[in-house]
Design an enzyme around this catalytic site. Sequence first.
Site, short mmCIF file in Angstrom:
data_model
loop_
_atom_site.label_atom_id
_atom_site.label_comp_id
_atom_site.label_asym_id
_atom_site.label_seq_id
_atom_site.Cartn_x
_atom_site.Cartn_y
_atom_site.Cartn_z
N ASP A 17 0.75 -1.31 -0.09
CA ASP A 17 -0.04 0.13 -0.10
C ASP A 17 0.82 1.25 -0.06
O ASP A 17 1.88 1.16 0.56
CB ASP A 17 -0.88 -0.07 1.24
CG ASP A 17 -2.03 0.96 1.00
OD1 ASP A 17 -2.29 1.58 0.10
OD2 ASP A 17 -2.79 1.12 1.99
N HIS A 34 2.39 3.41 -9.28
CA HIS A 34 2.09 1.95 -9.22
C HIS A 34 3.24 1.47 -10.09
O HIS A 34 3.78 0.29 -9.82
CB HIS A 34 1.05 1.69 -9.96
CG HIS A 34 -0.31 2.05 -9.32
ND1 HIS A 34 -0.60 1.53 -8.16
CD2 HIS A 34 -1.27 2.89 -9.68
CE1 HIS A 34 -1.57 2.12 -7.54
NE2 HIS A 34 -2.09 2.87 -8.61
N LEU A 128 10.56 -20.65 -4.67
CA LEU A 128 9.73 -19.79 -4.15
C LEU A 128 8.41 -19.96 -4.85
O LEU A 128 8.38 -19.74 -6.20
CB LEU A 128 10.25 -18.32 -4.22
CG LEU A 128 9.44 -17.17 -3.83
CD1 LEU A 128 9.05 -17.10 -2.17
CD2 LEU A 128 9.86 -15.91 -4.26
C1 IPE Z 1 -5.34 -2.83 -0.09
O1 IPE Z 1 -5.20 -1.43 -0.30
C2 IPE Z 1 -5.48 -3.48 -1.71
C3 IPE Z 1 -4.34 -3.63 -2.09
C4 IPE Z 1 -3.08 -3.29 -1.86
C5 IPE Z 1 -4.05 -4.25 -3.54
P1 IPE Z 1 -6.14 -0.02 -0.34
O2 IPE Z 1 -5.47 1.06 -0.69
O3 IPE Z 1 -7.10 -0.53 -1.80
O4 IPE Z 1 -6.98 -0.39 0.92
P2 IPE Z 1 -7.90 0.70 1.47
O5 IPE Z 1 -8.97 1.20 0.64
O6 IPE Z 1 -6.91 1.93 2.02
O7 IPE Z 1 -8.53 0.01 2.89
C1 IPE Z 2 -1.67 0.24 -3.40
O1 IPE Z 2 -1.44 1.78 -3.44
C2 IPE Z 2 -1.66 -0.42 -4.80
C3 IPE Z 2 -3.09 -0.71 -5.07
C4 IPE Z 2 -4.15 -0.69 -4.20
C5 IPE Z 2 -3.49 -1.28 -6.32
P1 IPE Z 2 -2.69 2.56 -3.43
O2 IPE Z 2 -3.08 2.86 -4.84
O3 IPE Z 2 -3.78 2.15 -2.57
O4 IPE Z 2 -1.96 3.98 -2.74
P2 IPE Z 2 -2.47 4.77 -1.63
O5 IPE Z 2 -3.11 4.30 -0.72
O6 IPE Z 2 -3.48 5.47 -2.52
O7 IPE Z 2 -1.41 5.59 -1.21
MG MG Z 3 -4.16 2.30 -0.60
#
Ligand code: IPE
Ligand code: IPE
Ligand code: MG
Length: 241
Positions: A17, A34, A128
């Site tokens: 995240d 990303h 792995l």
């Molecule tokens: C969880 O992160 C999903 C992934 C890392 C793929 P999100 O960014 O979607 O989760 P919330 O919305 O903060 O709970």
């Molecule tokens: C995690 O990063 C990746 C996915 C959920 C695909 P985010 O896109 O949720 O990043 P934040 O939480 O907005 O910083």
């Molecule tokens: Mg996120």
Amino acid sequence: MKLDRDRMPEHVAIIMDGNGRWAKGRGVPRLMGHRAGMEAMKKIVDHSDKLGIRHLTVYAFSTENWKRSVEEVSGIFKLLVTFVNRDLRELIENNVKVRILGDYSTIPEDSKKALEKTLRDTENNTGLQFNIALNYGGRDEITRSVRKLARLAADGEISPEEITEDMVSDYLWTGSANADSPDPELIIRTSGEIRLSNFLLWQAAYSEIVISDVLWPDFDEKEYERCIAEYQSRDRRFGGR
Ligand code: IPE
Ligand code: IPE
Ligand code: MG
């Protein structure tokens, strides 16, 4: 970092995240976050292998992430394909076996094709196991398992009273009927958020959860080892005393 090689977790799962916040902090488009996140993922796959971890699961896209803009969603899938195409050779050489957790039948056709090739080409690898949770949701997964067992019961193959916890586990994406990974001893979430966001709800029953404040694109080998060291410092009791 002092890690006890005899007490490495067999299965580490990571909620990657913070890509969006990383991009925002640099004043660049979210997709660049990303992209940087994919590079971090590559590093962590390699390092997991070096540390002797047997299963690594990463949360790449949740069943809730479809709520994001079409551009972001299609961009994430494109990046994933870039990753598997670019690094497939290396994954094969490193004996990594790739599995998908989640119903990926609904993702764009070209992404699906590339992923299926990766699954096929790494199928017989014995190193792995790298599970990519894609269109994955913990509740969705449990519902699917229950549906499967209900079908077996309705067909008279089993009686409802016979259903055990192991049987529910077997039909999860991680279960013996699918990826066949044990429950993760360690779940890491980056970017300082303290929640599971529908990740491995069943399997997390006794997982140690370690929160890293680092945004996923900045997560590196050193921070990974710090998280594992924190796990190794925990006293796991499993309800005993
Ligand atoms: C969880 O992160 C999903 C992934 C890392 C793929 P999100 O960014 O979607 O989760 P919330 O919305 O903060 O709970
Ligand atoms: C995690 O990063 C990746 C996915 C959920 C695909 P985010 O896109 O949720 O990043 P934040 O939480 O907005 O910083
Ligand atoms: Mg996120």
